[in-house]
Design a protein around this motif. Structure first.
Motif, PDB file in Angstrom:
ATOM      1  N   PHE A  22      41.849  42.495  20.180  1.00 52.51           N
ATOM      2  CA  PHE A  22      42.264  41.148  20.563  1.00 52.51           C
ATOM      3  C   PHE A  22      43.309  40.636  19.580  1.00 52.51           C
ATOM      4  N   GLN A  23      44.286  39.952  20.092  1.00 51.25           N
ATOM      5  CA  GLN A  23      45.259  39.249  19.270  1.00 51.25           C
ATOM      6  C   GLN A  23      45.221  37.778  19.660  1.00 51.25           C
ATOM      7  N   PHE A  24      45.144  36.917  18.650  1.00 57.29           N
ATOM      8  CA  PHE A  24      45.014  35.495  18.931  1.00 57.29           C
ATOM      9  C   PHE A  24      46.243  34.966  19.652  1.00 57.29           C
ATOM     10  N   VAL A  25      45.992  34.179  20.686  1.00 56.59           N
ATOM     11  CA  VAL A  25      47.029  33.459  21.416  1.00 56.59           C
ATOM     12  C   VAL A  25      46.560  32.014  21.544  1.00 56.59           C
ATOM     13  N   VAL A 158      34.030  33.018  34.476  1.00 55.94           N
ATOM     14  CA  VAL A 158      35.086  34.016  34.305  1.00 55.94           C
ATOM     15  C   VAL A 158      36.402  33.394  34.741  1.00 55.94           C
ATOM     16  N   SER A 159      37.425  33.546  33.910  1.00 57.47           N
ATOM     17  CA  SER A 159      38.721  32.948  34.210  1.00 57.47           C
ATOM     18  C   SER A 159      39.834  33.908  33.796  1.00 57.47           C
ATOM     19  N   PRO A 160      41.069  33.641  34.227  1.00 51.82           N
ATOM     20  CA  PRO A 160      42.177  34.525  33.853  1.00 51.82           C
ATOM     21  C   PRO A 160      42.260  34.719  32.345  1.00 51.82           C
ATOM     22  N   ASN A 161      42.577  35.923  31.944  1.00 53.78           N
ATOM     23  CA  ASN A 161      42.617  36.273  30.524  1.00 53.78           C
ATOM     24  C   ASN A 161      43.959  35.839  29.926  1.00 53.78           C
ATOM     25  N   TYR A 162      43.975  34.665  29.327  1.00 51.20           N
ATOM     26  CA  TYR A 162      45.219  34.144  28.768  1.00 51.20           C
ATOM     27  C   TYR A 162      45.684  34.929  27.542  1.00 51.20           C
ATOM     28  N   LEU A 163      44.809  35.765  26.959  1.00 51.89           N
ATOM     29  CA  LEU A 163      45.207  36.608  25.833  1.00 51.89           C
ATOM     30  C   LEU A 163      46.073  37.777  26.274  1.00 51.89           C
ATOM     31  N   ASN A 164      45.881  38.188  27.541  1.00 49.28           N
ATOM     32  CA  ASN A 164      46.577  39.367  28.056  1.00 49.28           C
ATOM     33  C   ASN A 164      46.668  39.231  29.564  1.00 49.28           C
ATOM     34  N   ASN A 220      35.627  28.821  22.656  1.00 49.00           N
ATOM     35  CA  ASN A 220      35.266  29.836  23.643  1.00 49.00           C
ATOM     36  C   ASN A 220      34.824  31.148  22.979  1.00 49.00           C
ATOM     37  N   MET A 221      34.504  32.146  23.777  1.00 48.70           N
ATOM     38  CA  MET A 221      33.836  33.353  23.292  1.00 48.70           C
ATOM     39  C   MET A 221      34.695  34.231  22.397  1.00 48.70           C
ATOM     40  N   VAL A 222      36.010  34.033  22.413  1.00 48.94           N
ATOM     41  CA  VAL A 222      36.860  34.766  21.477  1.00 48.94           C
ATOM     42  C   VAL A 222      37.203  33.895  20.273  1.00 48.94           C
ATOM     43  N   ASN A 223      37.461  32.618  20.506  1.00 51.81           N
ATOM     44  CA  ASN A 223      37.865  31.742  19.410  1.00 51.81           C
ATOM     45  C   ASN A 223      36.731  31.414  18.450  1.00 51.81           C
ATOM     46  N   ASP A 224      35.479  31.545  18.914  1.00 54.85           N
ATOM     47  CA  ASP A 224      34.350  31.301  18.000  1.00 54.85           C
ATOM     48  C   ASP A 224      33.954  32.553  17.225  1.00 54.85           C
ATOM     49  N   GLY A 225      34.619  33.683  17.505  1.00 53.93           N
ATOM     50  CA  GLY A 225      34.331  34.926  16.791  1.00 53.93           C
ATOM     51  C   GLY A 225      33.281  35.793  17.442  1.00 53.93           C
ATOM     52  N   HIS A 226      32.648  35.341  18.524  1.00 53.25           N
ATOM     53  CA  HIS A 226      31.560  36.107  19.124  1.00 53.25           C
ATOM     54  C   HIS A 226      32.036  37.450  19.661  1.00 53.25           C
ATOM     55  N   ASP A 227      33.089  37.434  20.467  1.00 55.34           N
ATOM     56  CA  ASP A 227      33.611  38.671  21.051  1.00 55.34           C
ATOM     57  C   ASP A 227      34.731  39.272  20.212  1.00 55.34           C
ATOM     58  N   ASP A 231      38.025  36.891  11.413  1.00 58.96           N
ATOM     59  CA  ASP A 231      39.471  36.762  11.221  1.00 58.96           C
ATOM     60  C   ASP A 231      40.124  36.114  12.440  1.00 58.96           C
ATOM     61  N   PHE A 232      39.671  36.503  13.624  1.00 59.01           N
ATOM     62  CA  PHE A 232      40.192  35.883  14.849  1.00 59.01           C
ATOM     63  C   PHE A 232      39.788  34.413  14.893  1.00 59.01           C
ATOM     64  N   ALA A 233      38.526  34.126  14.585  1.00 59.07           N
ATOM     65  CA  ALA A 233      38.059  32.737  14.556  1.00 59.07           C
ATOM     66  C   ALA A 233      38.850  31.922  13.534  1.00 59.07           C
ATOM     67  N   SER A 234      39.222  32.551  12.431  1.00 53.98           N
ATOM     68  CA  SER A 234      40.010  31.860  11.411  1.00 53.98           C
ATOM     69  C   SER A 234      41.399  31.502  11.928  1.00 53.98           C
ATOM     70  N   GLU A 235      41.985  32.407  12.727  1.00 57.20           N
ATOM     71  CA  GLU A 235      43.289  32.096  13.319  1.00 57.20           C
ATOM     72  C   GLU A 235      43.178  30.896  14.254  1.00 57.20           C
ATOM     73  N   TRP A 236      42.085  30.860  15.027  1.00 56.45           N
ATOM     74  CA  TRP A 236      41.886  29.698  15.889  1.00 56.45           C
ATOM     75  C   TRP A 236      41.744  28.434  15.045  1.00 56.45           C
ATOM     76  N   LEU A 237      40.983  28.505  13.958  1.00 60.60           N
ATOM     77  CA  LEU A 237      40.811  27.340  13.095  1.00 60.60           C
ATOM     78  C   LEU A 237      42.150  26.867  12.539  1.00 60.60           C
ATOM     79  N   MET A 238      42.986  27.791  12.106  1.00 58.22           N
ATOM     80  CA  MET A 238      44.269  27.414  11.524  1.00 58.22           C
ATOM     81  C   MET A 238      45.188  26.794  12.571  1.00 58.22           C
ATOM     82  N   TYR A 239      45.014  27.186  13.842  1.00 60.15           N
ATOM     83  CA  TYR A 239      45.778  26.576  14.932  1.00 60.15           C
ATOM     84  C   TYR A 239      45.224  25.196  15.284  1.00 60.15           C
TER      85      TYR A 239
END
Length: 420
Positions: A22-25, A158-164, A220-227, A231-239
């Motif tokens: 995953f790459q943060f978007v 389930v919704s469109p994958n805005y990451l990809n 959400n499930m990627v921004n909270d670090g669950h999936d 480090d990904f959750a940290s990117e969300w926090l910094m955003y």
């Protein structure tokens, strides 16, 4: 307990992405703009309510991230930077494993023996911190990123994958991370259900200066670090967090923010999670300091009780061992915390071993709270009108293994629960 057959199918979706990096978007242009990535349209803003002053703060914001060991969070740049403007609660512990019981306990004062992430509806006569807040006319809301509509009660979405954009749709929202939706005392009241809102609503409410006084926020499930990972959750926090901290409609000089994790990742060790207290209402002399008292998710309930002089739930929020009030609040309100050494800490990394109405192997009915308890707010216990206060834990039958019961016995148990 209800478990839709769809659950098993949907549970496979994240696994299909396990090998994908995953790459943060950013899910929105800014944290304060609406986004089609959230699928749910804004449903107008909340009505502004009078502010009920607290002794230490007038707004309490609770943000949950996921499944991270203390040292892993401590080593990330985002948390190292945030710690410089926060109180680090170095001995803050989660309640159990897996996720859902921690969310349930964080607002209900108990996780009722729950040891899984199944579909639960906790009966309407079981109170939560929402009852305590409304009893004092204190406004509240829960904000869930990627929840499709206000008060959505489904198991997931389930919704469109805005990451990809070329990837299949993704399960960004899960009910298990939404504490308010677990309790029928909230869901069964339309005005309460409407206060379980999505992030498009969050942006609108902040922009309209309509943010309530008590908030529970779940990425959400990627921004909270669950999936993903911390480090990904940290990117969300910094955003997300700097923008919110700099907006006085969200974070004014009477706002306290608790940033924590639902649980740690390594179940073999006790459940210490990296937890920060920050916000405009934090005195300058307490920033970049450490509080070494023992706390749990129940402490956030007792801290709110102490600040506003609320009644208690008479559950674990009045168990002094696990519900110390955050020191900077206890010092003002006169609450005396229990001092524990690490060898005295309860083990909270255990799972499926607690008696309770949501443990099918060690079932006991929902019982009345401890009616003689006095909470951190110095008040008695709030009791739902429909609760049988005479049915106490002392009268509850011994734990029952429901898996060994026949259909007739199960019906008898169901009839008993109806009358509690």
């Amino acid at each position: 307990m209800l478990l839709p057959s769809l659950v098993l199918l949907v549970a496979l979706v994240p696994a299909a992405f396990a090998a994908q990096a995953f790459q943060f978007v950013p899910p929105a242009l800014t944290p304060l703009s609406t986004s089609t990535n959230y699928t749910g349209a804004n449903n107008n803003t909340l009505s502004k309510q009078d502010v009920i002053p607290g002794l230490v703060f007038d707004r309490f914001i609770y943000i949950f991230l996921e499944n991270t060991d203390y040292n892993d969070a401590a080593s990330t740049a985002a948390f190292m930077n945030l710690t410089q403007q926060s109180i680090l609660l170095s001995q803050y512990f989660s309640l159990t494993h897996p996720s859902e019981p921690n969310y349930a306990g964080a607002i209900g004062g108990d996780f009722w023996g729950m040891g899984d992430d199944d579909f639960y509806n906790i009966p309407a006569n079981i109170s939560t911190v929402i009852d305590l807040l409304e009893d004092k006319n204190i406004s509240w809301a829960c904000y869930q990123e990627n929840m499709p509509s206000d008060g959505y009660q489904g198991f997931n979405f389930v919704s469109p994958n805005y990451l990809n954009a070329s990837a299949p749709d993704y399960t960004f929202y899960m009910r298990k991370h939404n504490p308010a939706i677990l309790y029928d005392s909230i869901v069964s009241v339309p005005s309460r259900l409407a206060r379980i809102r999505n992030f498009n609503d969050l942006a609108a409410d902040v922009n309209a200066s309509a943010i309530p006084q008590w908030l529970f926020i779940t990425p959400n499930m990627v921004n909270d670090g669950h999936d993903t990972d911390v480090d990904f959750a940290s990117e969300w926090l910094m955003y997300w967090l700097p923008t919110m901290l700099n907006d006085p409609n969200f974070n004014d000089d009477r706002t306290i923010i608790v940033l924590t994790f639902d649980e740690n990742e390594t179940s073999e060790i006790n459940n210490n999670v990296y937890t920060l207290v920050l916000g405009g209402g934090l005195p300058a002399n307490l920033r970049n300091t450490t509080d070494d008292f023992y706390y749990t998710h129940y402490s956030s309930i007792s801290t709110v009780e102490a600040n506003w002089g609320l009644k208690s739930l008479g559950r674990q929020d009045t168990n002094k061992t696990v519900s110390n009030v955050f020191s900077f609040v206890a010092n003002v309100t006169g609450y005396t915390n229990v001092e524990l050494t690490p060898d005295q800490y309860p083990l909270t990394n255990l799972t499926t071993v607690f008696n309770g109405p949501l443990n099918p192997d060690q079932y006991v009915p929902f019982t009345a709270p401890n009616m003689s308890a006095v909470g951190a707010g110095g008040q008695g216990v709030f009791v739902a009108p429909s609760l049988n206060t005479s049915f106490t834990a002392a009268l509850a039958p011994a734990p029952v293994n429901l898996t060994a019961m026949n259909l007739t016995q199960l019906r008898e148990c169901a009839e008993l629960v109806k009358h509690l």
